[in-house]
Scaffold this motif. Structure first.
Motif, PDB file in Angstrom:
ATOM      1  N   VAL A 184      44.497   1.928   9.315  1.00 31.18           N
ATOM      2  CA  VAL A 184      45.455   2.905   9.398  1.00 31.18           C
ATOM      3  C   VAL A 184      46.626   2.298   9.783  1.00 31.18           C
ATOM      4  O   VAL A 184      46.557   1.733  11.276  1.00 31.18           O
ATOM      5  CB  VAL A 184      44.801   4.057  10.161  1.00 31.18           C
ATOM      6  N   VAL A 185      48.076   2.406   9.481  1.00 27.15           N
ATOM      7  CA  VAL A 185      49.126   1.858  10.103  1.00 27.15           C
ATOM      8  C   VAL A 185      50.089   3.124  10.416  1.00 27.15           C
ATOM      9  O   VAL A 185      50.296   3.751   9.521  1.00 27.15           O
ATOM     10  CB  VAL A 185      49.809   0.912   9.197  1.00 27.15           C
ATOM     11  N   LEU A 186      50.139   3.215  11.545  1.00 28.61           N
ATOM     12  CA  LEU A 186      51.316   4.083  12.088  1.00 28.61           C
ATOM     13  C   LEU A 186      52.420   3.766  12.277  1.00 28.61           C
ATOM     14  O   LEU A 186      52.943   2.576  12.759  1.00 28.61           O
ATOM     15  CB  LEU A 186      50.847   4.577  13.563  1.00 28.61           C
ATOM     16  N   THR A 187      53.359   4.517  11.626  1.00 24.13           N
ATOM     17  CA  THR A 187      55.012   3.763  11.538  1.00 24.13           C
ATOM     18  C   THR A 187      55.854   4.456  12.336  1.00 24.13           C
ATOM     19  O   THR A 187      57.037   4.322  12.012  1.00 24.13           O
ATOM     20  CB  THR A 187      55.121   4.194  10.135  1.00 24.13           C
ATOM     21  N   GLY A 188      55.706   5.219  13.294  1.00 34.22           N
ATOM     22  CA  GLY A 188      56.546   5.900  14.072  1.00 34.22           C
ATOM     23  C   GLY A 188      56.185   6.681  14.986  1.00 34.22           C
ATOM     24  O   GLY A 188      55.109   6.498  15.315  1.00 34.22           O
ATOM     25  N   TYR A 189      57.106   7.598  15.735  1.00 30.52           N
ATOM     26  CA  TYR A 189      56.683   8.375  17.050  1.00 30.52           C
ATOM     27  C   TYR A 189      55.731   9.215  16.376  1.00 30.52           C
ATOM     28  O   TYR A 189      55.530   9.943  15.678  1.00 30.52           O
ATOM     29  CB  TYR A 189      57.999   9.207  17.321  1.00 30.52           C
ATOM     30  N   GLN A 190      54.662   9.306  17.480  1.00 29.38           N
ATOM     31  CA  GLN A 190      53.671  10.119  17.371  1.00 29.38           C
ATOM     32  C   GLN A 190      53.436  11.254  18.548  1.00 29.38           C
ATOM     33  O   GLN A 190      53.248  10.665  20.078  1.00 29.38           O
ATOM     34  CB  GLN A 190      52.217   9.572  17.400  1.00 29.38           C
ATOM     35  N   ALA A 191      53.761  12.270  18.384  1.00 26.64           N
ATOM     36  CA  ALA A 191      53.946  13.446  19.583  1.00 26.64           C
ATOM     37  C   ALA A 191      52.764  13.880  20.053  1.00 26.64           C
ATOM     38  O   ALA A 191      51.567  13.862  19.533  1.00 26.64           O
ATOM     39  CB  ALA A 191      54.669  14.756  18.525  1.00 26.64           C
ATOM     40  N   GLU A 192      53.013  14.426  21.228  1.00 26.40           N
ATOM     41  CA  GLU A 192      51.625  14.840  22.101  1.00 26.40           C
ATOM     42  C   GLU A 192      50.882  15.851  21.123  1.00 26.40           C
ATOM     43  O   GLU A 192      51.469  16.596  20.573  1.00 26.40           O
ATOM     44  CB  GLU A 192      52.256  15.447  23.509  1.00 26.40           C
ATOM     45  N   GLY A 193      49.568  15.673  21.329  1.00 29.52           N
ATOM     46  CA  GLY A 193      48.787  16.813  20.604  1.00 29.52           C
ATOM     47  C   GLY A 193      48.375  16.409  19.206  1.00 29.52           C
ATOM     48  O   GLY A 193      47.987  17.257  18.587  1.00 29.52           O
ATOM     49  N   THR A 194      48.966  15.429  18.703  1.00 24.43           N
ATOM     50  CA  THR A 194      48.791  15.206  17.064  1.00 24.43           C
ATOM     51  C   THR A 194      47.522  14.131  16.880  1.00 24.43           C
ATOM     52  O   THR A 194      47.272  13.310  17.990  1.00 24.43           O
ATOM     53  CB  THR A 194      50.128  14.636  16.346  1.00 24.43           C
ATOM     54  N   ARG A 195      47.102  14.030  16.031  1.00 25.57           N
ATOM     55  CA  ARG A 195      46.166  13.016  15.711  1.00 25.57           C
ATOM     56  C   ARG A 195      46.508  11.870  15.644  1.00 25.57           C
ATOM     57  O   ARG A 195      45.903  10.719  16.110  1.00 25.57           O
ATOM     58  CB  ARG A 195      45.342  13.165  14.276  1.00 25.57           C
TER      59      ARG A 195
END
Length: 465
Positions: free
Chosen positions: A364-375
């Motif tokens: 799984v490639v995450l490509t940017g900002y991941q906010a609090e409370g998100t998977r």
């Protein structure tokens, strides 16, 4: 609004304070009210519940809504505002109007799905469970859109006007300068960066008295782009017989990921495997980018038209129907799947994650900002299980973060943008960031620029003249 002997303009921070979502800034001006952005809260439940709060003022008393860009955290509350009485024009760029139609229709669909699920599972304390808004509210809201031309001054009321200038964040994004008599207020919206492959950099700030600036990455600096991170992750995954899943925002992020993957294939840095775009919303946004690039304009780089034409490459497969999407839960051959949402909060990507996370061959490639409370944030922080559709799913797949795709300015880039203002504003209000980011940017503005900078409190009201 009734005029007083000495009318005073004021601004109230109704959202986008203490968090990166829910941007809403209310201007009380001598001739009425103007709302800049109407964002939906996302992420933590404590934030999402705010979407259901009674709006602090009667929406019918708001004369205009001004939008900086189409992302849900800046536009997603608009249909609720309309449901509750707002009936004025919504002003934004043409491209923001086109993209907002896609974003808001998708949001209504999800709101209705959530309500139906709450009813079926008896999860809601209300019977029947109701969505925050529905598709009819969205269509009513879309009829209020009145696009403006970038760079042109638009009169909103006597002695009140606004100008939109390119912000370089996503297609159609803009900063908004609001003029209230002799007072000038600049809203950055989400600021872009100098090296967006399709869009020109943000236009320098004009001479203003007050600045409201975002701080998503206010406490950090983006690392230098490293193309090997994505290329190596793809190669490792394909070699072990797995597939690569890229949760990506449907608007702009999907376009950037496609451009980079196609470059890596063209330069033979990764195997030429099928690339599936599995998001009706992203496919619709791609079409908006195609049309806009064909028209051209100052927001694009010179090479944008040719790059956008590359979206039709033979190796890119558009997945429109549910049956095609279901086949990608367990791909028959190694491939790359790009699917919304970018923080794994909803959409088709959840089904792919539920099936692919337990398999060690996959990535799984995450490509940017991941906010609090998100998977997405949970995956980025190394959680070994995530809850999807009411069940915990083990995380055995490799998780790789690739920050190169961020189209938010970092702390240094924001300081550099502010420093190009013709003169120092009286006050800079730092918003749209988690507390550490916002306070870090305030400290830098004060120490490096010598300006007065403040992190406002939720609901705080300040004078502008």
């Amino acid at each position: 609004m009734t005029r007083s002997a000495a009318p005073t303009a004021a601004m109230t921070f109704l959202g986008g304070v203490g968090t990166v979502t829910g941007s809403k800034f209310l201007l009380d001006v001598p001739t009425g009210r103007v709302l800049v952005d109407a964002g939906l809260y996302q992420g933590l439940a404590v934030h999402r519940r705010r979407n259901w709060d009674t709006f602090p003022v009667d929406p019918a008393t708001i004369g205009h809504v001004l939008l900086t860009h189409a992302h849900l955290d800046h536009t997603g509350y608009l249909p609720r505002l309309v449901r509750d009485g707002f009936a004025g024009p919504v002003r934004c760029t043409r491209e923001t109007a086109d993209l907002a139609a896609i974003v808001l229709r998708d949001s209504a669909h999800l709101q209705e799905e959530d309500a139906a699920h709450a009813d079926a599972s008896r999860f809601s304390k209300h019977s029947p469970a109701l969505p925050l808004y529905d598709h009819q509210d969205v269509e009513r809201a879309l009829r209020l859109f009145s696009p403006v031309r970038t760079g042109a001054h638009v009169e909103l009321a006597p002695h009140v006007g606004a100008t939109w200038r390119p912000a370089g964040h996503i297609l159609g994004s803009a900063t908004i300068e609001v003029r209230i008599g002799a007072s000038r207020v600049l809203f950055s919206g989400d600021l872009g960066r100098a090296h967006h492959p399709l869009l020109a950099p943000p236009e320098d700030p004009p001479e203003v008295d007050t600045v409201v600036v975002e701080s998503t990455y206010g406490d950090r600096r983006h690392p230098l782009p490293d193309p090997h991170v994505l290329a190596d992750a793809v190669c490792r995954t394909i070699e072990r017989g797995g597939s690569v899943l890229v949760p990506a925002f449907a608007v702009d992020r999907t376009e950037l990921v496609l451009l980079e993957l196609q470059r890596l294939v063209r330069e033979k840095l990764v195997p030429d495997v099928p690339i599936h775009v599995d998001s009706p919303m992203a496919l619709a946004a791609l079409e908006v980018y195609r049309r806009a690039a064909a028209r051209g304009g100052s927001q694009f780089r010179a090479e944008a038209r040719e790059l956008v034409a590359g979206f039709d490459d033979r190796s890119v497969h558009a997945v429109h129907d549910v049956a095609g999407s279901q086949l990608l839960n367990r791909p028959s051959q190694p491939c790359i799947v790009i699917s919304a949402s970018g923080m794994a909060t909803g959409g088709r990507v959840l089904h792919h994650l539920a099936h692919q996370l337990p398999d060690r061959r996959n990535t799984v490639v995450l490509t940017g900002y991941q906010a609090e409370g998100t998977r997405g944030r949970q995956l980025a922080e190394g959680d070994r299980q995530v809850k999807i559709h009411g069940r915990y799913v083990p995380v055995r797949a490799e998780v790789v973060s690739v920050p190169d795709f961020s189209v938010h300015s970092d702390g240094t880039e924001t300081i550099e943008w502010l420093s190009r203002a013709p003169r120092a504003p009286r006050t800079v209000y730092v918003v749209h960031g988690e507390p550490a980011s916002a306070h870090a940017l305030v400290t830098r503005i004060a120490s490096e620029l010598g300006w007065t900078a403040v992190v406002p409190s939720p609901g705080e009201r300040v004078l502008l003249d």
